[in-house]
Design a protein around this motif. Structure first.
Motif, PDB file in Angstrom:
ATOM      1  N   LEU A 283       1.010  -1.296   0.055  1.00 23.50           N
ATOM      2  CA  LEU A 283       0.319   0.278  -0.018  1.00 23.50           C
ATOM      3  C   LEU A 283       0.682   1.551   0.049  1.00 23.50           C
ATOM      4  O   LEU A 283       1.727   1.553   0.282  1.00 23.50           O
ATOM      5  CB  LEU A 283      -0.683  -0.015   1.446  1.00 23.50           C
ATOM      6  N   THR A 284       0.369   2.693  -0.747  1.00 24.39           N
ATOM      7  CA  THR A 284       0.927   3.323  -0.049  1.00 24.39           C
ATOM      8  C   THR A 284      -0.025   4.804   0.737  1.00 24.39           C
ATOM      9  O   THR A 284      -1.317   4.811   0.360  1.00 24.39           O
ATOM     10  CB  THR A 284       0.479   4.002  -1.767  1.00 24.39           C
ATOM     11  N   THR A 285       0.159   4.751   1.811  1.00 21.46           N
ATOM     12  CA  THR A 285      -0.839   5.265   2.596  1.00 21.46           C
ATOM     13  C   THR A 285      -0.704   7.064   2.439  1.00 21.46           C
ATOM     14  O   THR A 285       0.889   7.200   3.636  1.00 21.46           O
ATOM     15  CB  THR A 285      -0.605   4.832   3.646  1.00 21.46           C
ATOM     16  N   ARG A 286      -1.022   7.362   2.951  1.00 28.96           N
ATOM     17  CA  ARG A 286      -1.266   8.782   3.438  1.00 28.96           C
ATOM     18  C   ARG A 286      -2.230   9.161   5.277  1.00 28.96           C
ATOM     19  O   ARG A 286      -3.383   8.727   5.397  1.00 28.96           O
ATOM     20  CB  ARG A 286      -2.328  10.224   2.792  1.00 28.96           C
ATOM     21  N   LYS A 287      -1.658   9.874   5.773  1.00 24.80           N
ATOM     22  CA  LYS A 287      -2.100   9.428   7.635  1.00 24.80           C
ATOM     23  C   LYS A 287      -1.712  10.831   7.309  1.00 24.80           C
ATOM     24  O   LYS A 287      -1.177  11.604   7.614  1.00 24.80           O
ATOM     25  CB  LYS A 287      -0.956   8.098   8.317  1.00 24.80           C
ATOM     26  N   MET A 288      -3.056  11.211   8.968  1.00 22.52           N
ATOM     27  CA  MET A 288      -3.287  12.943   9.550  1.00 22.52           C
ATOM     28  C   MET A 288      -4.381  12.295  10.909  1.00 22.52           C
ATOM     29  O   MET A 288      -4.637  11.665  10.741  1.00 22.52           O
ATOM     30  CB  MET A 288      -3.462  13.524   8.134  1.00 22.52           C
ATOM     31  N   PRO A 289      -3.545  13.334  11.598  1.00 24.60           N
ATOM     32  CA  PRO A 289      -4.717  13.189  12.382  1.00 24.60           C
ATOM     33  C   PRO A 289      -5.895  14.796  12.180  1.00 24.60           C
ATOM     34  O   PRO A 289      -5.455  15.553  11.536  1.00 24.60           O
ATOM     35  CB  PRO A 289      -3.980  13.895  13.648  1.00 24.60           C
ATOM     36  N   VAL A 290      -7.117  13.801  13.010  1.00 24.43           N
ATOM     37  CA  VAL A 290      -8.037  14.815  13.304  1.00 24.43           C
ATOM     38  C   VAL A 290      -8.079  15.888  14.083  1.00 24.43           C
ATOM     39  O   VAL A 290      -8.384  15.048  14.785  1.00 24.43           O
ATOM     40  CB  VAL A 290      -9.060  14.449  12.058  1.00 24.43           C
ATOM     41  N   LEU A 291      -8.580  16.679  14.309  1.00 25.89           N
ATOM     42  CA  LEU A 291      -7.817  17.649  16.150  1.00 25.89           C
ATOM     43  C   LEU A 291      -9.416  18.262  16.399  1.00 25.89           C
ATOM     44  O   LEU A 291     -10.066  18.249  15.515  1.00 25.89           O
ATOM     45  CB  LEU A 291      -7.281  18.518  15.899  1.00 25.89           C
ATOM     46  N   ASP A 292      -9.862  18.326  17.682  1.00 30.41           N
ATOM     47  CA  ASP A 292     -11.308  18.546  17.601  1.00 30.41           C
ATOM     48  C   ASP A 292     -10.471  20.282  18.153  1.00 30.41           C
ATOM     49  O   ASP A 292     -10.112  20.188  17.941  1.00 30.41           O
ATOM     50  CB  ASP A 292     -11.970  18.033  19.410  1.00 30.41           C
ATOM     51  N   GLU A 293     -12.216  20.774  18.755  1.00 29.54           N
ATOM     52  CA  GLU A 293     -12.382  22.425  19.212  1.00 29.54           C
ATOM     53  C   GLU A 293     -10.695  22.087  19.718  1.00 29.54           C
ATOM     54  O   GLU A 293     -11.019  23.794  19.916  1.00 29.54           O
ATOM     55  CB  GLU A 293     -13.346  22.677  19.523  1.00 29.54           C
ATOM     56  N   ARG A 294     -10.526  21.806  20.624  1.00 31.01           N
ATOM     57  CA  ARG A 294      -9.018  22.495  21.315  1.00 31.01           C
ATOM     58  C   ARG A 294      -8.295  22.227  20.653  1.00 31.01           C
ATOM     59  O   ARG A 294      -6.545  22.235  21.354  1.00 31.01           O
ATOM     60  CB  ARG A 294      -9.563  21.873  23.264  1.00 31.01           C
ATOM     61  N   GLY A 295      -7.930  21.364  19.432  1.00 30.34           N
ATOM     62  CA  GLY A 295      -6.649  21.272  18.960  1.00 30.34           C
ATOM     63  C   GLY A 295      -5.977  19.936  19.584  1.00 30.34           C
ATOM     64  O   GLY A 295      -4.472  19.900  18.584  1.00 30.34           O
ATOM     65  N   GLN A 296      -6.610  19.233  19.931  1.00 33.94           N
ATOM     66  CA  GLN A 296      -5.894  17.960  20.832  1.00 33.94           C
ATOM     67  C   GLN A 296      -6.677  17.234  18.996  1.00 33.94           C
ATOM     68  O   GLN A 296      -7.156  16.516  19.225  1.00 33.94           O
ATOM     69  CB  GLN A 296      -7.184  17.490  21.798  1.00 33.94           C
ATOM     70  N   PRO A 297      -5.596  15.541  19.122  1.00 43.68           N
ATOM     71  CA  PRO A 297      -5.877  14.530  18.092  1.00 43.68           C
ATOM     72  C   PRO A 297      -7.533  14.048  18.555  1.00 43.68           C
ATOM     73  O   PRO A 297      -7.268  13.411  19.814  1.00 43.68           O
ATOM     74  CB  PRO A 297      -4.971  13.873  18.081  1.00 43.68           C
ATOM     75  N   LYS A 298      -8.093  13.690  17.921  1.00 40.89           N
ATOM     76  CA  LYS A 298      -9.830  13.210  18.244  1.00 40.89           C
ATOM     77  C   LYS A 298      -9.275  11.847  17.466  1.00 40.89           C
ATOM     78  O   LYS A 298     -10.150  10.907  17.683  1.00 40.89           O
ATOM     79  CB  LYS A 298     -10.745  13.907  17.988  1.00 40.89           C
ATOM     80  N   TYR A 299      -9.521  11.676  16.459  1.00 43.49           N
ATOM     81  CA  TYR A 299      -8.750  10.668  15.637  1.00 43.49           C
ATOM     82  C   TYR A 299      -8.033  10.199  14.571  1.00 43.49           C
ATOM     83  O   TYR A 299      -6.755  11.777  14.051  1.00 43.49           O
ATOM     84  CB  TYR A 299     -10.496  10.296  14.347  1.00 43.49           C
TER      85      TYR A 299
END
Length: 822
Positions: A283-299
């Protein structure tokens, strides 16, 4: 998704349109242009007795077919026609009341339940203006139709209901605009990466979402199921350790933690994944964090593409290219590919040897640079015909003329083959330089011609001898009958003298034809040459000087001494005539030993490799023009004035050497002089062989770079081949100016140059200039003339070494090492 970056889940009162859609009390179902169900709200599912997860993704008429027990059912055909109108007109379509029975779940007894509907189908366009979705809105009016049929509703009520239904249709039309606005706002949310299930579900890429805290899966789309072979029911709520081998799971989790800690997108160009049913995939993969309203990683969001087949294809392509490259490198021919515009798109390394061009520098240039202007259109026409399919077999060999980078031309054979590639059609050309082969063929033709002439002249001379014998005998008898001193006796004497001259001519013809009687003896070559020196001095005259250079170890030979002396006298006479125009000159006679190797005899027909005693006769005369050099041994061919010669002197020498098992070679430069070399086989059992004989060891070369300078293309090609076989890196040039240009751009250890060359710079002058500018450069010269003839009585300037042509490869190898070691 190509420019994904960490996204923030927005706070505030932004409505959840998916929740609103699914909770609305009206009956809605959304179709794609292929009439596949992509979304449905709760009210529709209740009305049709269906479950969302069981119908989303399926075809509309697969879920809702006609009732097979109703032979007059038209629900499917009417609804399909309405949907097609929407797709073609891009406008909403309101349908009249439709009878459309609904399948009853098996848990409720199965079969179909009679239903009546009031449908409306509205298009939702995409950004390109084409219909992207169709909103299918219906009202279930089954009860109304049943009551009307039973007469339980008054006409007034019916009229009111119909009026209300018309008003509802109007509202439906108004709602269509609201629906378009709803979808537009939904698309806006999609562009800001809000997860819309239908889009994610149908993406070709594997999409996975993990909880940032424990890295357990909260979403895996259909492509993810296909790649991993793991159903979503087994992955949601699970971690990598539950789904993959431990070592692989640890690598995934470590990378996920790294992405969450960095807060940025990371791209993994290639990573292996162990699947349940398809082995290891890549696989070739792109990974990134999804942040909540406080700027903390949620997903953690991951999007992966299966590149396994692409990787395999790339590996296969690399292997194929490697094999093709090996074939190109190993090919004895120059290989060039030309596109339909005549541009060179491929050239192998052999092109450097054949054309003198750097293959890399030819790419992108027009193939016309490989032909003279006069033949350029003819050669390019062959390429065009091959491009048109007129020649598609490698075996179709054509004879052409090529143009080297130095401006010289050469004969070549080429085959053309048309091929189709991803970039278009190309013509592959396999090109072979046939200069050396044509030289050998020329030698063979010359030998066969001389053989044919010899057979003819030998037969004629034999018959003519018989006639002359009768003439001479009868004249002798006649003179005995005549009075001495009478006029008749004088005329008979003149006739006898003419007949005797004719007999001498036939003797020479027989010598050329190798039919003269010989009386071979064991000879010391040095003694024989020394013994006729006085005769040769008288032959030359006072204005010409004879120089002798004897090798004391010259091997003895078996030959007819009288005929060998006659050969030397003939050569001396020819030398005198060639030098007469200058008024003075030198004749150099040298002896020595030579081994003629396979390289030499391959270029000269009719001789065998082995040890030979050499007699070398050189003059400083006018030289022989190149255009007649191959004719000088033919009977009666002469360049002398009428009455000055018979044209049989050299032909007699040629015939004697062949009859004695030897060989004669001539080297000449106009305005410089001529050298004849007579090779006679070494007498068996006499003296020791040369140290560097055919069975002796070859001196290996080294890593040095040698520049070979030779104006004769065939000989230059042979020298380059010999130097390369010895292990040297070899450069080449056709004359002095070209050699200086090479020396200015390349690091050269030794200059190996011919002495007599065109271009205004001799080998001696080239060596002097080169040593002045590059003092560390070693120089070795070579010439077909002996050293004394080239440089008078002194040796070469500043002690240059001179290698006399022809030479063996072993002689060249040994002298190169000696010069390089100085």
């Amino acid at each position: 998704m190509n420019d994904m970056a960490a996204q923030t889940v927005p706070a505030g009162e932004t409505p959840d349109f998916r929740t609103l859609f699914e909770a609305t009390p009206n009956l809605y179902l959304i179709l794609d242009p292929n009439l596949r169900i992509v979304a449905v709200n709760d009210a529709y599912c209740r009305a049709t007795m269906t479950v969302r997860d069981e119908i989303v993704g399926r075809g509309l008429f697969e879920v809702f077919p006609d009732n097979p027990e109703d032979v007059g059912a038209t629900g499917v055909s009417n609804l399909r026609a309405s949907l097609q109108r929407v797709l073609s007109s891009h406008r909403a379509d309101t349908m009249p009341t439709q009878k459309y029975d609904i399948p009853r779940p098996a848990s409720d007894g199965g079969g179909f339940e009679e239903r009546y509907w009031s449908p409306m189908n509205s298009p939702i366009p995409g950004t390109d203006g084409e219909v992207r979705w169709i909103v299918h809105r219906v009202e279930d009016i089954t009860e109304f139709v049943r009551l009307e049929a039973e007469g339980k509703i008054s006409q007034n009520v019916i009229a009111q209901l119909r009026e209300a239904n018309d008003a509802l249709a109007q509202r439906n039309a108004e709602n269509a605009a609201l629906q378009r606005d709803l979808v537009a706002r939904t698309e806006e949310l999609q562009r800001t990466s809000t997860f819309f299930d239908v889009v994610i579900e149908n993406m070709p890429a594997m999409v996975a979402v993990k909880d940032a805290t424990d890295l357990r899966f909260v979403l895996l789309n259909r492509a993810g199921e296909d790649v991993t072979g793991i159903p979503r029911s087994e992955s949601i709520g699970k971690s990598d350790f539950d789904m993959f081998p431990r070592e692989q799971a640890e690598a995934f989790v470590a990378r996920d933690r790294e992405v969450l800690a960095s807060g940025h997108l990371q791209i993994i160009a290639e990573e292996p994944i162990a699947t349940r049913h398809n082995g290891v995939r890549y696989l070739t993969t792109r990974k990134m964090p999804v942040l909540d309203e406080r700027g903390q990683p949620k997903y953690l969001l991951a999007m992966s593409y299966d590149i396994t087949e692409r990787k395999r294809a790339a590996e296969a392509l690399r292997a194929s290219e490697a094999m093709f490259g090996s074939l190109m490198a190993a090919s004895p021919d120059a290989i060039i590919a030309v596109d339909d515009k005549g541009t060179i798109v491929l050239a192998n390394e052999r092109v450097r040897d054949v054309y003198g061009h750097d293959p890399a520098e030819l790419i992108g240039k027009n193939a016309s640079i490989l032909s003279r202007v006069e033949v350029r259109e003819e050669n390019y026409g062959r390429i065009r015909r091959a491009m048109a399919g007129a020649a598609t077999r490698i075996a179709d060999v054509q004879s052409l003329e090529g143009l080297r980078s130095d401006g010289t031309t050469f004969p070549m054979e080429a085959s053309f083959s048309e091929h189709s590639t991803d970039q278009g059609r190309v013509v592959m050309m396999a090109i072979r330089d046939v200069t050396a082969r044509e030289a050998v063929e020329g030698q063979l033709r010359q030998a066969l011609k001389m053989e044919a002439i010899g057979n003819l002249t030998g037969g004629l001379a034999h018959d003519f001898n018989n006639l002359l014998s009768i003439v001479i005998g009868n004249i002798d008898l006649l003179r005995e009958e005549l009075d001495k001193g009478s006029g008749a006796d004088e005329m008979a004497g003149e006739a006898l003298a003419a007949a005797l001259r004719g007999a001498e001519l036939t003797r020479r013809l027989l010598a050329f034809a190798r039919r003269q009687p010989l009386q071979p003896k064991l000879l010391d070559v040095n003694d024989l040459v020394l013994g006729i020196s006085k005769m040769l001095e008288r032959t030359l005259g006072a204005n010409f000087q004879i120089m002798q250079r004897f090798d004391r170890g010259t091997w003895p030979v078996v030959a007819d001494p009288v005929q060998l002396e006659a050969c030397l006298v003939n050569l001396a006479a020819n030398a005198r005539d060639a030098m007469t125009g200058k008024g003075s000159g030198e004749l150099v006679i040298a002896t020595g030993n030579r081994y003629l190797d396979e390289d030499y005899v391959s270029l000269h027909h009719g001789i065998a490799a082995g040890d030979y005693a050499l007699i070398e006769v050189s003059d400083t005369g006018s030289g022989v023009p190149k255009e007649i050099l191959d004719k000088i041994f033919e009977p009666f061919f002469t360049t002398k004035q009428e009455g000055r010669g018979t044209g049989l002197g050299l032909s007699m020498v040629f015939g004697f050497m062949k009859q004695s098992g030897g060989h004669i070679n001539v080297y000449s430069e106009e305005g410089v002089g001529t050298t004849f070399r007579l090779y006679l086989p070494r007498a068996a059992g006499a003296a020791d062989k040369l140290e560097a004989s055919a069975n002796g060891p070859t001196v290996d070369g080294g890593p040095e770079t040698i520049l070979a300078v030779e104006d004769n293309p065939g000989l230059r090609s042979l020298v380059v081949k010999q130097l390369s076989q010895l292990g040297y890196r070899c450069l080449e040039a056709e004359d002095g100016p070209a050699a200086l240009r090479v020396l200015e751009t390349e690091a050269v250890d030794l200059l190996f140059s011919d002495v007599v060359m065109p271009g205004g710079i001799s080998g001696y002058e080239l060596g002097r200039i080169a040593r002045t500018r590059w003092p560390a450069l070693k120089v070795l010269l070579t010439s077909g003339f002996p050293e004394e003839k080239l440089n008078g009585n002194g040796g070469p300037p500043w002690n240059m070494q001179l290698l006399i042509k022809p030479y063996r490869k072993e002689d060249l190898a040994r002298l190169l090492r000696e010069v390089l070691a100085e």
